[in-house]
Design a protein around this motif. Structure first.
Motif, mmCIF file in Angstrom:
data_model
loop_
_atom_site.group_PDB
_atom_site.id
_atom_site.type_symbol
_atom_site.label_atom_id
_atom_site.label_comp_id
_atom_site.label_asym_id
_atom_site.label_seq_id
_atom_site.Cartn_x
_atom_site.Cartn_y
_atom_site.Cartn_z
ATOM 1 N N CYS B 36 -10.798 0.611 1.314
ATOM 2 C CA CYS B 36 -9.528 0.996 1.954
ATOM 3 C C CYS B 36 -8.555 -0.178 2.019
ATOM 4 O O CYS B 36 -7.351 -0.006 1.877
ATOM 5 N N ARG B 37 -9.102 -1.358 2.222
ATOM 6 C CA ARG B 37 -8.244 -2.536 2.325
ATOM 7 C C ARG B 37 -7.486 -2.764 0.999
ATOM 8 O O ARG B 37 -6.352 -3.214 0.988
ATOM 9 N N GLU B 38 -8.157 -2.419 -0.077
ATOM 10 C CA GLU B 38 -7.519 -2.531 -1.392
ATOM 11 C C GLU B 38 -6.254 -1.666 -1.430
ATOM 12 O O GLU B 38 -5.197 -2.100 -1.890
ATOM 13 N N GLY B 39 -6.395 -0.454 -0.907
ATOM 14 C CA GLY B 39 -5.233 0.453 -0.843
ATOM 15 C C GLY B 39 -4.139 -0.149 0.020
ATOM 16 O O GLY B 39 -2.960 -0.140 -0.348
ATOM 17 N N PHE B 40 -4.556 -0.684 1.156
ATOM 18 C CA PHE B 40 -3.578 -1.278 2.067
ATOM 19 C C PHE B 40 -2.852 -2.450 1.405
ATOM 20 O O PHE B 40 -1.624 -2.575 1.507
ATOM 21 N N ASP B 41 -3.616 -3.304 0.707
ATOM 22 C CA ASP B 41 -2.985 -4.455 0.032
ATOM 23 C C ASP B 41 -1.969 -3.989 -1.012
ATOM 24 O O ASP B 41 -0.910 -4.599 -1.163
ATOM 25 N N LEU B 88 5.615 4.870 8.740
ATOM 26 C CA LEU B 88 5.960 4.054 7.578
ATOM 27 C C LEU B 88 5.298 4.585 6.302
ATOM 28 O O LEU B 88 5.909 4.606 5.231
ATOM 29 N N VAL B 89 4.072 5.040 6.425
ATOM 30 C CA VAL B 89 3.328 5.443 5.231
ATOM 31 C C VAL B 89 3.752 6.841 4.755
ATOM 32 O O VAL B 89 3.452 7.235 3.630
ATOM 33 N N GLY B 90 4.499 7.538 5.612
ATOM 34 C CA GLY B 90 4.944 8.895 5.273
ATOM 35 C C GLY B 90 5.656 8.965 3.929
ATOM 36 O O GLY B 90 5.505 9.931 3.176
ATOM 37 N N SER B 91 6.400 7.909 3.605
ATOM 38 C CA SER B 91 7.165 7.948 2.358
ATOM 39 C C SER B 91 6.279 7.755 1.129
ATOM 40 O O SER B 91 6.730 7.923 0.011
ATOM 41 N N ARG B 92 5.011 7.369 1.353
ATOM 42 C CA ARG B 92 4.163 7.001 0.209
ATOM 43 C C ARG B 92 2.975 7.934 0.024
ATOM 44 O O ARG B 92 2.034 7.600 -0.694
ATOM 45 N N LEU B 93 2.995 9.054 0.703
ATOM 46 C CA LEU B 93 1.772 9.879 0.726
ATOM 47 C C LEU B 93 1.354 10.430 -0.628
ATOM 48 O O LEU B 93 0.241 10.906 -0.774
ATOM 49 N N ARG B 94 2.241 10.347 -1.601
ATOM 50 C CA ARG B 94 1.829 10.841 -2.914
ATOM 51 C C ARG B 94 1.154 9.749 -3.735
ATOM 52 O O ARG B 94 0.751 9.982 -4.861
ATOM 53 N N LEU B 95 1.042 8.569 -3.138
ATOM 54 C CA LEU B 95 0.412 7.459 -3.862
ATOM 55 C C LEU B 95 -1.009 7.244 -3.362
ATOM 56 O O LEU B 95 -1.269 7.299 -2.157
ATOM 57 N N SER B 96 -1.912 6.936 -4.284
ATOM 58 C CA SER B 96 -3.300 6.803 -3.852
ATOM 59 C C SER B 96 -3.540 5.608 -2.920
ATOM 60 O O SER B 96 -4.400 5.705 -2.036
ATOM 61 N N PRO B 97 -2.812 4.482 -3.037
ATOM 62 C CA PRO B 97 -3.040 3.421 -2.040
ATOM 63 C C PRO B 97 -2.806 3.904 -0.599
ATOM 64 O O PRO B 97 -3.513 3.499 0.328
ATOM 65 N N ALA B 98 -1.824 4.793 -0.434
ATOM 66 C CA ALA B 98 -1.530 5.302 0.912
ATOM 67 C C ALA B 98 -2.711 6.135 1.424
ATOM 68 O O ALA B 98 -3.120 6.015 2.589
ATOM 69 N N ILE B 99 -3.271 6.942 0.553
ATOM 70 C CA ILE B 99 -4.401 7.780 0.957
ATOM 71 C C ILE B 99 -5.617 6.907 1.279
ATOM 72 O O ILE B 99 -6.333 7.136 2.256
ATOM 73 N N LYS B 100 -5.799 5.862 0.466
ATOM 74 C CA LYS B 100 -6.922 4.942 0.732
ATOM 75 C C LYS B 100 -6.751 4.269 2.086
ATOM 76 O O LYS B 100 -7.703 4.131 2.857
ATOM 77 N N ALA B 101 -5.533 3.826 2.369
ATOM 78 C CA ALA B 101 -5.281 3.147 3.643
ATOM 79 C C ALA B 101 -5.494 4.118 4.809
ATOM 80 O O ALA B 101 -6.110 3.778 5.819
ATOM 81 N N LEU B 102 -5.007 5.345 4.621
ATOM 82 C CA LEU B 102 -5.186 6.343 5.688
ATOM 83 C C LEU B 102 -6.666 6.646 5.906
ATOM 84 O O LEU B 102 -7.108 6.921 7.020
ATOM 85 N N GLU B 103 -7.402 6.599 4.814
ATOM 86 C CA GLU B 103 -8.846 6.860 4.904
ATOM 87 C C GLU B 103 -9.488 5.916 5.933
ATOM 88 O O GLU B 103 -10.327 6.322 6.719
ATOM 89 N N TRP B 104 -9.011 4.685 5.928
ATOM 90 C CA TRP B 104 -9.567 3.718 6.886
ATOM 91 C C TRP B 104 -9.305 4.180 8.332
ATOM 92 O O TRP B 104 -10.183 4.164 9.180
ATOM 93 N N LEU B 105 -8.071 4.618 8.565
ATOM 94 C CA LEU B 105 -7.720 5.020 9.930
ATOM 95 C C LEU B 105 -8.477 6.269 10.357
ATOM 96 O O LEU B 105 -8.795 6.453 11.526
ATOM 97 N N ILE B 106 -8.775 7.110 9.384
ATOM 98 C CA ILE B 106 -9.533 8.322 9.697
ATOM 99 C C ILE B 106 -10.994 7.969 9.986
ATOM 100 O O ILE B 106 -11.574 8.376 10.987
ATOM 101 N N ARG B 107 -11.543 7.147 9.103
ATOM 102 C CA ARG B 107 -12.971 6.848 9.241
ATOM 103 C C ARG B 107 -13.238 5.923 10.440
ATOM 104 O O ARG B 107 -14.161 6.134 11.207
ATOM 105 N N ARG B 108 -12.400 4.914 10.594
ATOM 106 C CA ARG B 108 -12.654 3.921 11.642
ATOM 107 C C ARG B 108 -12.100 4.364 13.014
ATOM 108 O O ARG B 108 -12.759 4.276 14.023
#
Lengths: 55, 452
Positions: B36-41, B88-108
């Motif tokens: 997930c951190r990769e997505g965030f970066d 902030l991430v709302g504008s990027r939801l069609r990009l996979s890094p955004a989904i990866k980053a969100l995954e962290w918030l969901i899982r953690r």
């Protein structure tokens, strides 16, 4: 105050499907810039009426 | 009991935006974090606004943070960070890094359980994409009240069509309020993006016209009280959006909704005047053109009267206004705005001796923006002004001098203007001699010349 007489302005009725057509054309993330939407919508609501009685 | 708890924990841990539950259940936070951190970066590389979250909800330390072990205050603080990130991430939801980053918030941080409404609101502009159904799938079985209408789509794992959202907004004020508040808040905190504003504006616009249509079917008295209820509901939202001068897109969206509301409705002049005042209060060089279009349409739906003091002052500041009106007039009815503005400028001259509006009146007249009847009224008001303007507001006679030259020029004008001018004097039976004395200039010979 000089009110112009014969001021017959009525609400503009735009068929709901016309608006829906405009917005259903593309999902929000593929819509044209907002000013283009504005131009399209205002044209629907204000296309110069042929029979303006606003003097 | 422990076995049951463990099973529940495992089930909760398997909720994922990316992985099959079976795989998710086996993942530890160490592995997840690195993915997930990769997505965030990647997000940070796209937009530096994300960077600050790297020391909080995406920090290495976050790997060991467990909401259930945090105090209420710590949780509230976490919620704030999460909400800000979601906007902030709302504008990027069609990009996979955004989904990866969100995954962290969901899982953690289990944001699908703890921040459900906010998460749905963030995804809503993308309701037509598969990501939305993936989200619905992992949400708790009981959705927040304002989003419960999405239940059938959660159960069937299908994407709700736009018409369902419009219908909901039309018939349930609380839903419209939720999406309006989400949008406004994002704009206030400068975390807005075009998709969000377009989404909100399009739903709002259709809902408002839909509500007006519903109201029109009732009795007149019922209609009036409905009008009030609708105004109460959308008035504050429009008011705030119209004056949000740091967010041009939101202002233009609000103009669009205001145009639909006023054109489609049957509003009192006072309401329309207040909206016109808000349009001019908020407009900026980047919104003045659509603002003028909006103002023209609003003025068209008001009775023909002078523009308010506030609107008059704002219009006076626009350079090249009459040219802009000519251009806008090709597609929209601008006459009433121009007329109301001219009358207000003449009134200003009479009351305060301020003649700086006269060149604009002259230019509106010479560019033939007004109808013949309106032109007649404006000419009449100019002549009346010559009679009414007194020493107490114009002690050095400057305003009257300016007025005199305006009147002389107009009386000499070729074509319709000169003709209407002569006719107005004739029709109203003004004493030209007296007028000339008052203005210290000769009008008559020119008048006669213009008639021949």
């Amino acid at each position: 105050e000089n009110d112009v007489e014969g001021d017959g302005v009525y609400p503009v009725v735009v068929a709901p499907q016309k608006l829906a057509e405009l917005f259903n054309a593309a999902p929000a993330f593929a819509m044209p810039p907002i000013e283009d939407m504005f131009n399209q919508v205002t044209k629907l609501f204000s296309s110069k009426p042929a029979t303006t009685i606003t003097a | 009991k422990e076995a049951v708890d463990l099973k529940a924990q495992k089930a909760a841990h398997s909720k994922s935006l990316i992985f099959e539950p079976r795989i998710a259940a086996t993942q530890n936070f160490q592995t997840l974090y690195s993915i997930c951190r990769e997505g965030f970066d990647d997000l940070c590389r796209l937009d530096a606004h994300f960077v600050s979250f790297g020391t909080t909800i995406f920090s290495e330390q976050s790997r060991d943070e467990d909401r259930s072990q945090m105090t209420q205050d710590e949780n509230a603080e976490l919620d704030k960070k999460i909400e800000s990130f979601l906007r902030l991430v709302g504008s990027r939801l069609r990009l996979s890094p955004a989904i990866k980053a969100l995954e962290w918030l969901i899982r953690r941080f289990r944001i699908h359980q703890y921040n459900t409404a906010m998460l749905i609101a963030t995804f809503l502009p993308y309701h037509s994409l598969p990501a939305f159904t993936t989200l619905l799938d992992i949400l708790p079985s009981t959705l927040p009240a304002e989003f419960r209408f999405l239940d059938p789509y959660k159960r069937s794992l299908t994407q709700p069509p736009r018409s369902v959202l419009v219908h909901r907004a039309t018939h349930h004020p609380e839903f419209m309020s939720v999406i309006s508040q989400y949008t406004l808040q994002s704009c206030r905190s400068q975390q807005h993006y075009p998709v969000l504003i377009s989404f909100w504006a399009s739903i709002m616009l259709e809902a408002v016209t839909g509500m007006l249509d519903m109201m029109r079917s009732g009795r007149r008295s019922v209609q009036k009280s409905n009008d009030q209820a609708l105004l109460h509901q959308i008035g504050p939202v429009l008011s705030e959006a119209l004056v949000m001068d740091k967010v041009s897109d939101l202002q233009i969206a609000a103009y669009m909704i205001t145009v639909a509301y006023v054109s489609h409705g049957d509003l009192d002049d006072a309401v329309i005047t207040a909206l016109m005042d808000q349009v001019v209060e908020g407009w900026t060089p980047s919104t003045v053109r659509p603002g003028l279009v909006c103002l023209s349409i609003l003025a068209h739906h008001r009775s023909a009267k002078q523009t308010s003091r506030k609107t008059t002052k704002a219009l006076l500041k626009i350079s090249g206004l009459s040219d802009m009106l000519v251009v806008i007039g090709k597609e929209h009815t601008v006459e009433k705005l121009a007329y109301g503005f001219c009358v207000a400028l003449v009134d200003r001259l009479v009351r305060k001796g301020e003649a700086n509006g006269l060149p604009i009146v002259e230019s509106v007249i010479s560019k033939q923006i007004l109808s013949e009847q309106q032109l007649g009224f404006v000419v009449k008001s100019l002549i009346l002004a010559a009679h009414k303007t007194e020493d107490d507001v114009d002690d050095e006679g400057r305003a009257r001098k300016a007025l005199a030259s305006t009147i002389v020029r107009l009386s000499q004008a070729a074509g319709d203007t000169g003709r209407v001018f002569a006719k107005t004097i004739e029709d109203t039976g003004f004493d030209v001699e007296e007028l000339e004395m008052k203005l210290g200039t000769a009008i008559r010979p020119k008048l006669i010349a213009s008639q021949t």
